[in-house]
Design a protein around this motif. Structure first.
Motif, PDB file in Angstrom:
ATOM      1  N   ARG A  54       0.385  -1.066   0.092  1.00  0.00           N
ATOM      2  CA  ARG A  54       0.181   0.107   0.495  1.00  0.00           C
ATOM      3  C   ARG A  54       0.865   1.641  -0.037  1.00  0.00           C
ATOM      4  N   THR A  67     -11.942   6.025  -0.221  1.00  0.00           N
ATOM      5  CA  THR A  67     -11.620   4.990   0.874  1.00  0.00           C
ATOM      6  C   THR A  67     -12.741   4.724   1.972  1.00  0.00           C
ATOM      7  N   ASP A  68     -13.042   3.813   1.738  1.00  0.00           N
ATOM      8  CA  ASP A  68     -14.264   3.165   2.414  1.00  0.00           C
ATOM      9  C   ASP A  68     -13.545   1.840   3.862  1.00  0.00           C
ATOM     10  N   ILE A  69     -14.366   2.453   4.478  1.00  0.00           N
ATOM     11  CA  ILE A  69     -14.363   1.000   5.214  1.00  0.00           C
ATOM     12  C   ILE A  69     -14.743  -0.326   5.753  1.00  0.00           C
ATOM     13  N   PHE A  70     -15.535  -0.044   4.833  1.00  0.00           N
ATOM     14  CA  PHE A  70     -16.443  -0.804   4.804  1.00  0.00           C
ATOM     15  C   PHE A  70     -15.530  -1.946   3.574  1.00  0.00           C
ATOM     16  N   HIS A  71     -14.984  -1.105   2.573  1.00  0.00           N
ATOM     17  CA  HIS A  71     -13.951  -1.758   1.538  1.00  0.00           C
ATOM     18  C   HIS A  71     -12.816  -1.795   2.264  1.00  0.00           C
ATOM     19  N   ALA A  72     -12.301  -2.450   3.352  1.00  0.00           N
ATOM     20  CA  ALA A  72     -11.104  -1.131   3.226  1.00  0.00           C
ATOM     21  C   ALA A  72     -10.054  -1.787   2.310  1.00  0.00           C
ATOM     22  N   ASP A  73     -10.609  -3.193   0.983  1.00  0.00           N
ATOM     23  CA  ASP A  73      -9.081  -3.359   0.213  1.00  0.00           C
ATOM     24  C   ASP A  73      -9.269  -2.825  -0.901  1.00  0.00           C
ATOM     25  N   TRP A  75      -9.031   1.070  -3.027  1.00  0.00           N
ATOM     26  CA  TRP A  75      -9.034   2.290  -2.826  1.00  0.00           C
ATOM     27  C   TRP A  75      -8.958   2.697  -4.503  1.00  0.00           C
TER      28      TRP A  75
END
Length: 172
Positions: A54, A67-73, A75
């Protein structure tokens, strides 16, 4: 004329002025330049390889816009620009990670750096500035003076005329 009819005609006229790019073909309103996101070019995309960390991806592309905390993988890099005299541009780039390593890279068609600069340059003269001197231009440059090293005679010699000043305090 009744006031209600006069008001409705005035508002109808205002609406038609806002939808056109100029008033009577002469006056063009100022449109603020809006730039959002990260510019990602072909050269930058070519520098990213699967398996990069990263931090390495961030060094090449910059920080992601979304960036989304529900889709951390995931960008997302989104870039938009509205500039008067240049066409509207919008591009999306998505980088997917598997843990700490990059898994895949998806992008709209990306311009090269030169194409991107040309697309936003509204004052273009068609000339590309020279960034390097030719051999003849390098030879025509004056030879730089020798640097003065501390502790040598040239460094201790005063430059310019010497001056004598009266003492600051009266002598007793």
């Amino acid at each position: 004329m009744p006031p209600l009819l006069l008001a409705s005609l005035a508002f109808a006229g205002c609406g038609s002025l806002q939808s056109s790019d100029s008033f009577l073909g002469v006056i063009t309103p100022y449109r603020m330049e809006i730039v959002q996101g990260n510019v990602v070019t072909k050269e930058m995309a070519a520098a990213i390889k699967p398996g990069m960390t990263r931090a390495e991806v961030r060094n090449v592309l910059g920080s992601p816009l979304l960036t989304d905390i529900f889709h951390a993988d995931r960008w997302d890099y989104v870039f938009t620009i509205r500039r008067q005299g240049a066409p509207y541009q919008q591009r999306r780039v998505t980088v997917l990670f598997d843990g700490e390593g990059m898994k895949s890279f998806e992008a709209d068609e990306l311009p090269s750096e030169r194409d991107f600069v040309a697309s936003i340059d509204t004052r273009s003269t068609g000339r590309v500035p020279k960034l390097q001197l030719t051999e003849e231009q390098l030879e025509a440059l004056p030879i730089p003076a020798e640097p003065v090293v501390a502790g040598t005679a040239a460094a201790s010699a005063p430059e310019g005329p010497t001056r004598s000043y009266p003492p600051l305090e009266a002598v007793r």
